[in-house]
Scaffold this motif. Structure first.
Motif, short mmCIF file in Angstrom:
data_model
loop_
_atom_site.label_atom_id
_atom_site.label_comp_id
_atom_site.label_asym_id
_atom_site.label_seq_id
_atom_site.Cartn_x
_atom_site.Cartn_y
_atom_site.Cartn_z
N ARG A 75 0.84 -1.20 0.00
CA ARG A 75 0.00 0.00 0.00
C ARG A 75 0.87 1.24 0.00
O ARG A 75 2.07 1.17 0.19
N SER A 76 0.25 2.38 -0.21
CA SER A 76 0.99 3.63 -0.37
C SER A 76 1.23 4.35 0.95
O SER A 76 0.35 4.43 1.79
N LYS B 227 3.61 8.03 2.30
CA LYS B 227 4.18 9.25 1.73
C LYS B 227 5.38 9.71 2.56
O LYS B 227 5.52 9.33 3.72
N VAL C 82 9.88 7.50 -1.68
CA VAL C 82 8.94 6.48 -2.16
C VAL C 82 9.08 6.33 -3.66
O VAL C 82 9.41 7.28 -4.37
N LYS C 83 8.84 5.12 -4.15
CA LYS C 83 8.87 4.85 -5.59
C LYS C 83 7.75 3.88 -5.90
O LYS C 83 7.72 2.76 -5.38
N ALA C 84 6.81 4.31 -6.74
CA ALA C 84 5.68 3.46 -7.12
C ALA C 84 6.16 2.25 -7.89
O ALA C 84 7.11 2.33 -8.67
N GLN C 85 5.50 1.10 -7.68
CA GLN C 85 5.82 -0.14 -8.37
C GLN C 85 4.63 -0.55 -9.23
O GLN C 85 3.48 -0.20 -8.93
N ASP C 86 4.89 -1.31 -10.27
CA ASP C 86 3.80 -1.86 -11.07
C ASP C 86 2.94 -2.73 -10.17
O ASP C 86 3.46 -3.47 -9.34
N GLY D 122 0.61 -1.47 -8.07
CA GLY D 122 0.03 -0.68 -6.99
C GLY D 122 0.85 -0.58 -5.71
O GLY D 122 0.56 0.26 -4.88
N GLN E 199 4.64 -0.13 -3.55
CA GLN E 199 5.72 0.83 -3.68
C GLN E 199 6.94 0.38 -2.89
O GLN E 199 6.84 -0.42 -1.96
#
Length: 99
Positions: A50-51, A53, A81-85, A87, A89
């Motif tokens: 999950r995300s 910040k 943070v770095k988003a991942q494919d 959903g 991170q």
């Protein structure tokens, strides 16, 4: 100087140990399971489903499978943070306090 004010090369002066261990993250009363990718004396890199910040404070717990070794518990702060494919991170955490 804060952790975020230090340049990239200085942050890499700490030895990192690849661990690939299951961790529990606690944020505002919610517990989330994640994976610790690597660990150093000042921080860790995680992969979470999950995300979060930058600036979020997380309690991190890594349980030990060995009776003779105590697990790790720490208060941390998200510094990148770095988003991942898919959903999730990757997170960079700085350790504020070991418990």
């Amino acid at each position: 100087m804060s952790q975020t004010d230090r340049d990239y090369s200085e942050k890499r002066d700490f030895i990192r140990m690849r661990v690939d261990a299951d961790v529990s993250l606690i944020h505002e009363g919610d517990e989330v399971q994640a994976v610790c990718i690597d660990l150093s004396s000042s921080g860790m890199q995680l992969e979470a489903p999950r995300s979060f910040k930058v600036g979020d404070r997380l309690s991190v717990r890594i349980d030990s499978d060995h009776a003779a070794l105590k697990g790790l518990e720490a208060d941390t702060e998200v510094v990148w943070v770095k988003a991942q494919d898919g959903g999730g991170q990757k997170l960079g955490l700085t350790i504020l306090k070991m418990k």
